[in-house]
Enzyme design. Structure first.
Site, mmCIF file in Angstrom:
data_model
loop_
_atom_site.group_PDB
_atom_site.id
_atom_site.type_symbol
_atom_site.label_atom_id
_atom_site.label_comp_id
_atom_site.label_asym_id
_atom_site.label_seq_id
_atom_site.Cartn_x
_atom_site.Cartn_y
_atom_site.Cartn_z
ATOM 1 N N HIS A 1 0.823 -1.213 0.000
ATOM 2 C CA HIS A 1 0.000 0.000 0.000
ATOM 3 C C HIS A 1 0.857 1.263 0.000
ATOM 4 O O HIS A 1 1.866 1.365 0.686
ATOM 5 C CB HIS A 1 -1.031 0.004 1.128
ATOM 6 C CG HIS A 1 -0.484 0.053 2.526
ATOM 7 N ND1 HIS A 1 -0.170 1.236 3.161
ATOM 8 C CD2 HIS A 1 -0.239 -0.925 3.430
ATOM 9 C CE1 HIS A 1 0.251 0.988 4.393
ATOM 10 N NE2 HIS A 1 0.227 -0.315 4.573
ATOM 11 N N ASP B 1 6.164 0.591 6.403
ATOM 12 C CA ASP B 1 4.704 0.442 6.329
ATOM 13 C C ASP B 1 4.129 1.539 5.446
ATOM 14 O O ASP B 1 3.663 2.551 5.961
ATOM 15 C CB ASP B 1 4.117 0.485 7.736
ATOM 16 C CG ASP B 1 2.637 0.179 7.783
ATOM 17 O OD1 ASP B 1 2.105 -0.334 6.784
ATOM 18 O OD2 ASP B 1 2.014 0.449 8.820
ATOM 19 N N GLU C 1 -4.924 2.248 2.765
ATOM 20 C CA GLU C 1 -4.954 1.029 3.576
ATOM 21 C C GLU C 1 -5.105 1.361 5.049
ATOM 22 O O GLU C 1 -5.827 0.686 5.782
ATOM 23 C CB GLU C 1 -3.673 0.217 3.347
ATOM 24 C CG GLU C 1 -3.652 -1.141 4.036
ATOM 25 C CD GLU C 1 -3.150 -1.117 5.475
ATOM 26 O OE1 GLU C 1 -3.307 -2.120 6.185
ATOM 27 O OE2 GLU C 1 -2.582 -0.074 5.885
ATOM 28 N N GLU C 2 -4.398 2.397 5.479
ATOM 29 C CA GLU C 2 -4.443 2.757 6.896
ATOM 30 C C GLU C 2 -5.818 3.248 7.329
ATOM 31 O O GLU C 2 -6.112 3.303 8.521
ATOM 32 C CB GLU C 2 -3.382 3.826 7.203
ATOM 33 C CG GLU C 2 -1.951 3.444 6.858
ATOM 34 C CD GLU C 2 -1.387 2.331 7.731
ATOM 35 O OE1 GLU C 2 -2.121 1.805 8.594
ATOM 36 O OE2 GLU C 2 -0.211 1.971 7.541
ATOM 37 N N ASP D 1 3.133 -6.554 3.680
ATOM 38 C CA ASP D 1 2.733 -5.487 4.591
ATOM 39 C C ASP D 1 2.918 -5.919 6.046
ATOM 40 O O ASP D 1 2.112 -5.594 6.912
ATOM 41 C CB ASP D 1 1.274 -5.080 4.335
ATOM 42 C CG ASP D 1 0.872 -3.825 5.119
ATOM 43 O OD1 ASP D 1 1.786 -3.075 5.532
ATOM 44 O OD2 ASP D 1 -0.328 -3.613 5.334
#
Length: 414
Positions: A288, A300, A334-335, A363
């Site tokens: 992501h 991340d 994504e977060e 991830d």
């Protein structure tokens, strides 16, 4: 070395023919083991080129330049959209196929200025990070007494009269990201049901050195929204100990967080078209593109993006063309509860769901590669385990059945 190994691993796995075995037996179909073994020279060549040859260090260097150039990439930010534009331009320049973006409506949250301080029984700064999608405080902040508990079960013993107007601190014991993470998601609404003014939670990590971690919360739509933030492991445990001793504590919390109107972001796609199953069987490699706003977003998940991206780029540069199309997808938001991946699934799952052969996602942090988490039927597991044997020199490489990366989880459940 780690990123290069992961790039090589993705390149190897997605370039090999994957066929469903007989569902009535776990043994590989006749001839399949020999067919997989025939790829050993190709695998060795991929490893040589990527890990120790002309592409060695390229994934790492590209990641370094990317994070230095764009920094953190919070959903809704210019940095994220600039990073997406850059990826598109680079993939086109690298000669990848069908490079494009697909729009997704995503959340737009801004952190603003924030701080927390213990003001009674003594003054102490409390390093904190507001949780994603949290509401802010009033301009003057919240100054309130503290209740500290270790679990939801312990909190159930408090009445609404005891909780009303208080700041509730949740300091759960660490038992893993999944089970402990529910305190980040659910604590604001659990506390708000009894009238809490705000929530502070232990950072979702097994240890810290004065460093809190952010992440997204989940508000119950039927419950009043209250401010929520993470504090360090050390401070959460301190407040829990003092509360259990009967100490009266007061915290002043100030958060300027805002939830703005949803905005448009994009999933980013590039392909290496297959020579046999061009449009009928697709292997997805992914990570992501977005990140939180308080770091570089390297692990991340720009690391996952570049593992997937460069695997496809290097195969292209080596003149290798897989049977099945390899589609690299860099998810957005994504977060923010997988908003980009969920939109991609809505756009593609009905008419195209049968064309997807395998989904990969990196991830879990780009650390020392030790193996793969896998979800699928026993036949597919047998095939992947056999393929893993081709990675000469990685005899202890593990292959674990269980949960898989967050963005591709929706596809696993289909």
């Amino acid at each position: 070395m780690k990123l290069e190994f992961l790039s090589a691993l993705c390149a190897i796995l997605v370039s090999i023919k994957l066929t469903t075995a007989d569902p009535n037996e776990c043994e590989l179909p006749h001839g399949l083991r020999e067919e997989i073994a025939q790829y050993q020279p190709v695998v060795d060549s991929i490893f040589q080129h990527i890990v120790s040859g002309e592409y060695a260090g390229k994934t790492w260097q590209s990641l370094l330049e990317f994070t230095d150039r764009f920094g953190p990439r919070l959903t809704g930010s210019k940095q994220l959209e600039d990073a997406i534009d850059f990826a598109v331009q680079e993939m086109i320049a690298e000669g990848l196929d069908n490079v494009h973006t697909e729009e997704a409506i995503v959340s737009h949250w801004q952190r603003g200025r924030e701080w927390a301080e213990l003001v009674e029984p003594f003054q102490k700064n409390l390093p904190m990070l507001g949780l994603g999608k949290s509401v802010g405080t009033a301009p003057e902040g919240i100054r309130a007494e503290v209740i500290a508990v270790e679990s939801f079960e312990e909190f159930e013993n408090f009445t609404a009269d005891q909780v009303e107007g208080k700041i509730v601190v949740f300091a759960p014991a660490w038992v893993g990201y999944g089970p402990t993470g529910r305190y980040r998601y659910d604590s604001p609404s659990v506390a708000a049901k009894k009238g809490a003014a705000a929530v502070l939670i232990r950072s979702m990590t097994p240890f810290s050195i004065g460093t809190p971690h952010t992440g997204t919360l989940a508000y119950d739509p039927e419950v009043r929204r209250i401010p929520a933030a993470a504090i360090t492991v050390e401070d959460a445990m301190l407040l829990l100990r003092k509360y259990r001793r009967g100490d009266k504590m007061v915290i002043h919390l100030k958060m300027d967080a805002m939830n703005l109107d949803p905005t448009i972001s994009r999933n980013t796609i590039g392909e290496l078209e297959g020579h046999t199953f061009k449009n009928t069987s697709v292997v997805v490699v992914s990570g992501h593109m977005d990140s939180w706003d308080v770091g570089t977003g390297a692990s991340d998940d720009a690391g996952g993006v570049f593992v997937s991206w460069k695997a496809v780029t290097f195969l292209k540069a080596m003149g290798l063309r897989p049977r099945r199309t390899i589609r690299a997808i860099y998810w957005t938001a994504e977060e923010q509860y997988l908003e980009g991946a969920s939109e991609y699934e809505r756009q593609h799952s009905e008419d195209e769901k049968n064309e997807f052969n395998v989904f990969f996602e990196s991830d879990s942090g780009t650390f020392e590669p030790t193996g793969l988490d896998f979800s699928g039927n026993s036949d597919a597991q047998c095939i992947f385990a056999e393929i893993a044997k081709l990675m000469t020199g990685y005899d202890e490489f593990t292959f674990t059945e269980g949960s898989v990366g967050s963005d591709i989880g929706n596809w696993v459940r289909r």
